[in-house]
Design a protein around this motif. Structure first.
Motif, PDB file in Angstrom:
ATOM      1  N   UNK A  98       0.826  -1.185   0.079  1.00 36.57           N
ATOM      2  CA  UNK A  98       0.142   0.103  -0.049  1.00 36.57           C
ATOM      3  C   UNK A  98       0.823   1.210   0.009  1.00 36.57           C
ATOM      4  N   UNK A  99       1.927   1.434   0.859  1.00 42.75           N
ATOM      5  CA  UNK A  99       2.871   2.440   0.923  1.00 42.75           C
ATOM      6  C   UNK A  99       3.544   2.469  -0.587  1.00 42.75           C
ATOM      7  N   UNK A 100       3.871   1.548  -1.304  1.00 47.14           N
ATOM      8  CA  UNK A 100       4.654   1.868  -2.440  1.00 47.14           C
ATOM      9  C   UNK A 100       3.280   2.432  -3.404  1.00 47.14           C
ATOM     10  N   UNK A 101       2.301   1.690  -3.388  1.00 43.92           N
ATOM     11  CA  UNK A 101       1.313   2.217  -4.162  1.00 43.92           C
ATOM     12  C   UNK A 101       0.863   3.879  -4.040  1.00 43.92           C
ATOM     13  N   UNK A 102       0.843   3.935  -2.901  1.00 39.65           N
ATOM     14  CA  UNK A 102       0.453   5.367  -2.601  1.00 39.65           C
ATOM     15  C   UNK A 102       1.733   6.554  -2.832  1.00 39.65           C
ATOM     16  N   UNK A 103       3.040   6.017  -2.818  1.00 35.05           N
ATOM     17  CA  UNK A 103       4.080   6.748  -3.283  1.00 35.05           C
ATOM     18  C   UNK A 103       3.936   6.921  -4.755  1.00 35.05           C
ATOM     19  N   UNK A 104       3.717   5.988  -5.353  1.00 33.81           N
ATOM     20  CA  UNK A 104       3.826   6.025  -7.045  1.00 33.81           C
ATOM     21  C   UNK A 104       2.503   6.895  -7.357  1.00 33.81           C
ATOM     22  N   UNK A 105       1.217   6.718  -6.818  1.00 34.87           N
ATOM     23  CA  UNK A 105       0.097   7.676  -7.018  1.00 34.87           C
ATOM     24  C   UNK A 105       0.501   9.204  -6.851  1.00 34.87           C
ATOM     25  N   UNK A 106       1.061   9.664  -5.817  1.00 37.27           N
ATOM     26  CA  UNK A 106       1.280  10.849  -5.320  1.00 37.27           C
ATOM     27  C   UNK A 106       2.546  11.482  -6.083  1.00 37.27           C
ATOM     28  N   UNK A 107       3.392  10.678  -6.638  1.00 35.02           N
ATOM     29  CA  UNK A 107       4.452  11.042  -7.336  1.00 35.02           C
ATOM     30  C   UNK A 107       3.974  11.342  -8.883  1.00 35.02           C
ATOM     31  N   UNK A 108       3.088  10.511  -9.258  1.00 37.30           N
ATOM     32  CA  UNK A 108       2.713  10.706 -10.631  1.00 37.30           C
ATOM     33  C   UNK A 108       1.564  11.731 -10.727  1.00 37.30           C
ATOM     34  N   UNK A 109       0.821  11.999  -9.460  1.00 39.01           N
ATOM     35  CA  UNK A 109      -0.273  13.184  -9.571  1.00 39.01           C
ATOM     36  C   UNK A 109       0.695  14.476  -9.733  1.00 39.01           C
ATOM     37  N   UNK A 110       1.937  14.559  -9.064  1.00 40.29           N
ATOM     38  CA  UNK A 110       2.797  15.662  -9.132  1.00 40.29           C
ATOM     39  C   UNK A 110       3.251  15.884 -10.392  1.00 40.29           C
ATOM     40  N   UNK A 111       3.711  14.857 -11.199  1.00 39.51           N
ATOM     41  CA  UNK A 111       4.391  14.509 -12.561  1.00 39.51           C
ATOM     42  C   UNK A 111       3.341  15.197 -13.548  1.00 39.51           C
ATOM     43  N   UNK A 112       2.103  14.763 -13.506  1.00 39.35           N
ATOM     44  CA  UNK A 112       1.156  15.088 -14.261  1.00 39.35           C
ATOM     45  C   UNK A 112       0.682  16.570 -14.235  1.00 39.35           C
ATOM     46  N   UNK A 113       0.584  16.970 -12.937  1.00 39.61           N
ATOM     47  CA  UNK A 113       0.167  18.417 -12.815  1.00 39.61           C
ATOM     48  C   UNK A 113       1.290  19.344 -13.269  1.00 39.61           C
ATOM     49  N   UNK A 114       2.384  18.891 -13.067  1.00 36.73           N
ATOM     50  CA  UNK A 114       3.650  19.851 -13.609  1.00 36.73           C
ATOM     51  C   UNK A 114       4.007  19.602 -15.240  1.00 36.73           C
ATOM     52  N   UNK A 115       3.300  18.581 -15.696  1.00 35.91           N
ATOM     53  CA  UNK A 115       3.631  18.139 -17.234  1.00 35.91           C
ATOM     54  C   UNK A 115       5.000  17.513 -17.667  1.00 35.91           C
ATOM     55  N   UNK A 116       5.524  16.748 -16.605  1.00 37.27           N
ATOM     56  CA  UNK A 116       6.718  16.424 -16.617  1.00 37.27           C
ATOM     57  C   UNK A 116       6.978  15.042 -17.323  1.00 37.27           C
ATOM     58  N   UNK A 117       7.915  14.696 -18.186  1.00 36.32           N
ATOM     59  CA  UNK A 117       7.799  13.501 -18.899  1.00 36.32           C
ATOM     60  C   UNK A 117       8.722  12.249 -18.105  1.00 36.32           C
ATOM     61  N   UNK A 118       7.920  12.081 -16.906  1.00 34.89           N
ATOM     62  CA  UNK A 118       8.347  11.141 -15.990  1.00 34.89           C
ATOM     63  C   UNK A 118       7.152  10.337 -15.292  1.00 34.89           C
ATOM     64  N   UNK A 119       7.390   9.111 -14.934  1.00 35.20           N
ATOM     65  CA  UNK A 119       6.488   8.269 -14.215  1.00 35.20           C
ATOM     66  C   UNK A 119       6.900   7.318 -13.341  1.00 35.20           C
ATOM     67  N   UNK A 120       6.325   7.013 -12.067  1.00 37.34           N
ATOM     68  CA  UNK A 120       6.738   6.321 -11.196  1.00 37.34           C
ATOM     69  C   UNK A 120       5.747   4.920 -11.333  1.00 37.34           C
ATOM     70  N   UNK A 121       6.717   3.680 -11.633  1.00 35.06           N
ATOM     71  CA  UNK A 121       5.810   2.593 -11.549  1.00 35.06           C
ATOM     72  C   UNK A 121       6.170   2.026 -10.717  1.00 35.06           C
ATOM     73  N   UNK A 122       5.299   0.813  -9.955  1.00 37.17           N
ATOM     74  CA  UNK A 122       5.706  -0.032  -8.786  1.00 37.17           C
ATOM     75  C   UNK A 122       5.227  -1.157  -8.779  1.00 37.17           C
TER      76      UNK A 122
END
Length: 141
Positions: free
Chosen positions: A36-60
């Motif tokens: 759950x912690x890994x999934x939450x970290x990835x979701x939070x990071x990916x929300x940030x990256x999408x909001x900033x339009x960065x070409x990066x994604x966290x997969x877990x």
């Protein structure tokens, strides 16, 4: 110190055995919480990256995660001599107290607290902003 024939310290063997016993005894709660912690970290990071339009994604996968660059940044991170984005990320994270593998893998453990994970997310997002602000994503094109 007493050592086994393989050179391992008996204290190390005892510590390893105790760790395995703990993991076995606590597995019903420990592993779902880590996942759950890994999934939450990835979701939070990916929300940030999408909001900033960065070409990066966290997969877990459970508590293991990987920072994946997309498009030209991905090619730059892999290319011969063109790995400025990858090198920058590793150095920026290390400067912020986070050690990741050179191939951008990370691992959460039962020893990591919610504050530790929040700190890692802060270091990751700040590092991504630095990479963007230094136009390293642009140079990857």
């Amino acid at each position: 110190s007493a050592e086994t024939l393989s050179g391992a310290s008996l204290l190390s063997v005892a510590a390893g055995t105790a760790t395995l016993a703990h993991l076995l005894a606590e597995r019903a709660a420990l592993y779902p919480a880590l996942n759950d912690a890994g999934r939450a970290l990835a979701e939070r990071f990916n929300s940030f990256a999408a909001s900033e339009r960065l070409p990066v994604e966290m997969r877990c996968a459970g508590s293991m995660f990987r920072v994946c660059f997309e498009g030209p940044a991905q090619a730059s991170a892999r290319g011969a001599g063109g790995d400025a984005v990858n090198v920058a990320l590793n150095l920026l994270l290390l400067n912020r107290g986070i050690l990741m593998t050179p191939c951008r893998n990370g691992f959460l453990s039962a020893a990591h607290t919610a504050a530790d994970i929040d700190g890692a997310l802060t270091a990751l997002t700040a590092s991504m902003c630095d990479i963007r602000d230094d136009s390293l994503f642009d140079h990857a094109r």
